[in-house]
Design a protein around this motif. Structure first.
Motif, short mmCIF file in Angstrom:
data_model
loop_
_atom_site.label_atom_id
_atom_site.label_comp_id
_atom_site.label_asym_id
_atom_site.label_seq_id
_atom_site.Cartn_x
_atom_site.Cartn_y
_atom_site.Cartn_z
N CYS A 146 0.84 -1.20 0.00
CA CYS A 146 0.00 0.00 0.00
C CYS A 146 0.87 1.25 0.00
CB CYS A 146 -0.92 0.01 1.22
SG CYS A 146 -1.97 -1.47 1.36
N SER A 147 0.25 2.40 -0.21
CA SER A 147 0.97 3.67 -0.21
C SER A 147 1.41 4.04 1.21
CB SER A 147 0.10 4.77 -0.80
OG SER A 147 -1.09 4.92 -0.05
N ALA A 148 2.32 4.98 1.32
CA ALA A 148 2.86 5.38 2.62
C ALA A 148 1.75 5.83 3.56
CB ALA A 148 3.86 6.51 2.42
N GLY A 149 1.78 5.29 4.78
CA GLY A 149 0.81 5.65 5.80
C GLY A 149 -0.46 4.83 5.80
N ALA A 150 -0.72 4.12 4.71
CA ALA A 150 -1.94 3.33 4.61
C ALA A 150 -1.78 1.98 5.31
CB ALA A 150 -2.30 3.12 3.14
N HIS A 151 -2.90 1.28 5.48
CA HIS A 151 -2.91 -0.04 6.11
C HIS A 151 -3.45 -1.07 5.13
CE1 HIS A 151 -2.17 1.55 10.19
NE2 HIS A 151 -2.98 2.54 9.84
N CYS A 152 -3.00 -2.29 5.27
CA CYS A 152 -3.55 -3.43 4.52
C CYS A 152 -4.47 -4.18 5.48
CB CYS A 152 -2.41 -4.33 4.04
SG CYS A 152 -2.95 -5.78 3.09
N VAL A 153 -5.77 -4.12 5.22
CA VAL A 153 -6.74 -4.66 6.18
C VAL A 153 -7.62 -5.73 5.54
CG1 VAL A 153 -6.80 -2.47 7.45
CG2 VAL A 153 -8.47 -2.88 5.64
N PRO A 154 -8.12 -6.66 6.33
CA PRO A 154 -9.03 -7.68 5.79
C PRO A 154 -10.27 -7.04 5.18
CG PRO A 154 -8.28 -8.27 8.00
CD PRO A 154 -7.85 -6.86 7.78
N VAL A 155 -10.70 -7.60 4.06
CA VAL A 155 -11.95 -7.17 3.44
C VAL A 155 -13.09 -7.96 4.07
CG1 VAL A 155 -13.28 -7.15 1.30
CG2 VAL A 155 -10.86 -6.52 1.27
N THR B 253 -6.22 0.74 2.80
CA THR B 253 -6.96 1.95 3.12
C THR B 253 -6.35 3.08 2.29
OG1 THR B 253 -5.46 2.46 4.96
CG2 THR B 253 -7.46 1.18 5.48
N ALA B 254 -7.09 4.17 2.13
CA ALA B 254 -6.62 5.26 1.28
C ALA B 254 -5.58 6.13 1.97
CB ALA B 254 -7.80 6.12 0.84
N HIS B 255 -5.65 6.23 3.30
CA HIS B 255 -4.85 7.21 4.04
C HIS B 255 -4.98 8.57 3.36
CE1 HIS B 255 -2.09 8.39 7.13
NE2 HIS B 255 -1.24 8.91 6.25
N CYS B 256 -6.24 8.95 3.09
CA CYS B 256 -6.52 10.18 2.35
C CYS B 256 -6.36 11.41 3.24
CB CYS B 256 -7.93 10.13 1.76
SG CYS B 256 -9.23 9.60 2.90
N ASP B 257 -6.12 12.53 2.59
CA ASP B 257 -5.98 13.81 3.26
C ASP B 257 -7.38 14.34 3.58
OD1 ASP B 257 -5.86 16.69 3.65
OD2 ASP B 257 -3.83 16.61 2.83
N ALA C 295 -8.95 15.50 0.39
CA ALA C 295 -9.49 14.17 0.08
C ALA C 295 -8.62 13.37 -0.88
CB ALA C 295 -10.93 14.24 -0.45
N ALA C 296 -7.46 13.89 -1.28
CA ALA C 296 -6.55 13.11 -2.14
C ALA C 296 -6.11 11.83 -1.41
CB ALA C 296 -5.32 13.95 -2.49
N PRO C 297 -6.11 10.66 -2.07
CA PRO C 297 -6.27 10.43 -3.50
C PRO C 297 -7.69 10.09 -3.93
CG PRO C 297 -5.58 8.41 -2.48
CD PRO C 297 -5.70 9.41 -1.36
N CYS C 298 -8.70 10.38 -3.13
CA CYS C 298 -10.08 10.03 -3.47
C CYS C 298 -10.51 10.72 -4.76
CB CYS C 298 -11.02 10.42 -2.34
SG CYS C 298 -10.54 9.79 -0.71
N GLY C 299 -11.15 9.99 -5.64
CA GLY C 299 -11.52 10.50 -6.95
C GLY C 299 -12.80 11.32 -6.95
N VAL C 300 -13.30 11.56 -8.15
CA VAL C 300 -14.50 12.37 -8.35
C VAL C 300 -15.69 11.75 -7.63
CG1 VAL C 300 -16.11 13.24 -10.08
CG2 VAL C 300 -13.66 13.20 -10.57
N GLY C 301 -16.44 12.56 -6.90
CA GLY C 301 -17.63 12.09 -6.22
C GLY C 301 -17.37 11.42 -4.89
N SER D 189 -13.09 4.04 12.47
CA SER D 189 -13.08 3.84 13.92
C SER D 189 -11.68 3.56 14.47
CB SER D 189 -14.02 2.70 14.32
OG SER D 189 -13.64 1.50 13.67
N ASN D 190 -10.70 3.33 13.59
CA ASN D 190 -9.32 3.13 14.03
C ASN D 190 -8.46 4.36 13.73
OD1 ASN D 190 -9.01 0.32 15.12
ND2 ASN D 190 -10.04 -0.12 13.19
N SER D 191 -9.13 5.51 13.55
CA SER D 191 -8.46 6.79 13.31
C SER D 191 -7.64 6.80 12.03
CB SER D 191 -7.56 7.17 14.51
OG SER D 191 -8.35 7.32 15.66
N GLU D 192 -7.99 5.96 11.08
CA GLU D 192 -7.40 6.01 9.74
C GLU D 192 -8.41 6.71 8.83
OE1 GLU D 192 -5.22 6.28 7.81
OE2 GLU D 192 -4.80 4.63 6.44
N PHE D 193 -7.92 7.33 7.78
CA PHE D 193 -8.78 8.03 6.84
C PHE D 193 -8.95 7.21 5.57
CE2 PHE D 193 -7.41 11.41 9.65
CZ PHE D 193 -8.56 12.17 9.80
N ASP D 194 -10.19 7.13 5.09
CA ASP D 194 -10.49 6.31 3.93
C ASP D 194 -11.49 7.02 3.02
OD1 ASP D 194 -9.98 4.05 2.47
OD2 ASP D 194 -10.88 2.65 3.89
#
Length: 295
Positions: A169-178, A194-198, A202-208, A215-220
């Protein structure tokens, strides 16, 4: 005051000044981060070629599925069976193809991808994808929308990269069970980043899509209903990019994320220039974030 940080329900935590944070999800998974490491079993080996390999799995000539699969693979490997390259299937659910990063195989061409077709068992098969499949961190409605090597998170409606370990995954992100779509149980072997988005851009989240805190204080990333700044909201995913749903009692509005907390500015609008912190610090890339309020 309460803040909604994930879609569709309420849990409570304390904010600065005794306010409470509401988080949760109706059908939204609570990620339990697990230690890195691939989840594999002694691989079933099948002939390459995507959907055509189902005949090997089903067996021909009266053999059982396992024997037929192995026999077919051996013939392919020796060059005597007329089959394609050998595809080693190492994920727990088995099936006709492999989706794990660095080991993808078994599908015939770029119009298909290897995907989990049974969430309970984790069984895989090749499925069709569109002529212009959606890239990671873009919106989706079904897994067919997403490009190869990604999975459609049906809770957040986002294409996410498949992973085995955090390093995928990208820096700061987590690899989590689906988790399965209807129950809080992992799909065997399948993990996604996870996205570890700003939270502000909201980067890297796309349009829309918007960026939510789980709940684990990660951003997605999550599909947004695009409610604008200052408008009333009910759920976290109501608000547009860079906004969070916050309020008290029955009154919730979309307000801006900001940083650094406990300071003026931080990207706040002219009428709400102070960046207020939460009682339990919310951090992103070592910076403390808050929400914009009037001084």
């Amino acid at each position: 005051m309460r803040i909604l940080t994930t879609p569709r329900a309420l849990l409570f935590f304390l904010l600065a000044g005794g306010a409470a944070v509401a988080a949760g999800a109706c059908g939204y998974p609570t990620f339990g981060f697990v230690s890195d490491g691939t989840s594999t079993t002694g691989g079933v080996v099948t002939g390459g070629g995507g959907a055509s390999t189902s005949s090997s799995v089903a067996g021909t000539g009266g053999g059982d599925a396992a024997t037929s699969s192995a026999d077919s693979s051996a013939a392919s490997a020796s060059g005597t069976g007329g089959g394609g390259p050998v595809c080693a299937i190492t994920h727990k659910g088995k099936g006709t193809c492999e989706y794990l990063p660095g080991h993808e195989c078994g599908c015939p061409d770029v119009t298909t991808k290897c995907a989990v077709i049974d969430e309970t068992t984790g069984e895989s098969d090749c499925i069709p994808i569109g002529a212009s499949p959606t890239a990671a961190w873009s919106g989706c409605d079904t897994d067919n929308d997403c490009a190869a090597k990604t999975w459609c998170d049906l809770d957040l409606h986002v294409c996410k990269p498949i992973c085995s370990i955090t390093a995928d995954c990208s820096a700061g992100a987590h690899c989590v069970p689906v988790l399965q779509s209807k129950v809080n149980t992992p799909i065997p072997s399948l993990k996604a980043c996870t996205a570890h988005c700003d939270p502000q851009s909201a980067a890297p989240c796309g349009v829309g899509l918007t960026c939510l805190q789980d709940s684990n204080s990660e951003f997605d990333c999550a599909r947004s209903k695009k409610t604008v700044l200052g408008a009333m909201c009910t759920y976290a995913d109501d608000c547009d990019k860079g906004l969070l749903c916050i309020g008290s009692g029955a009154m919730f509005t979309c307000e801006k994320w900001c940083h650094p907390a406990d300071a003026f500015g931080g990207g706040c609008p002219f009428d709400k220039l102070f960046c207020s912190s939460f009682a339990t610090a919310v951090t992103y890339n070592s910076s403390t974030y808050g929400f914009c309020v009037a001084p």
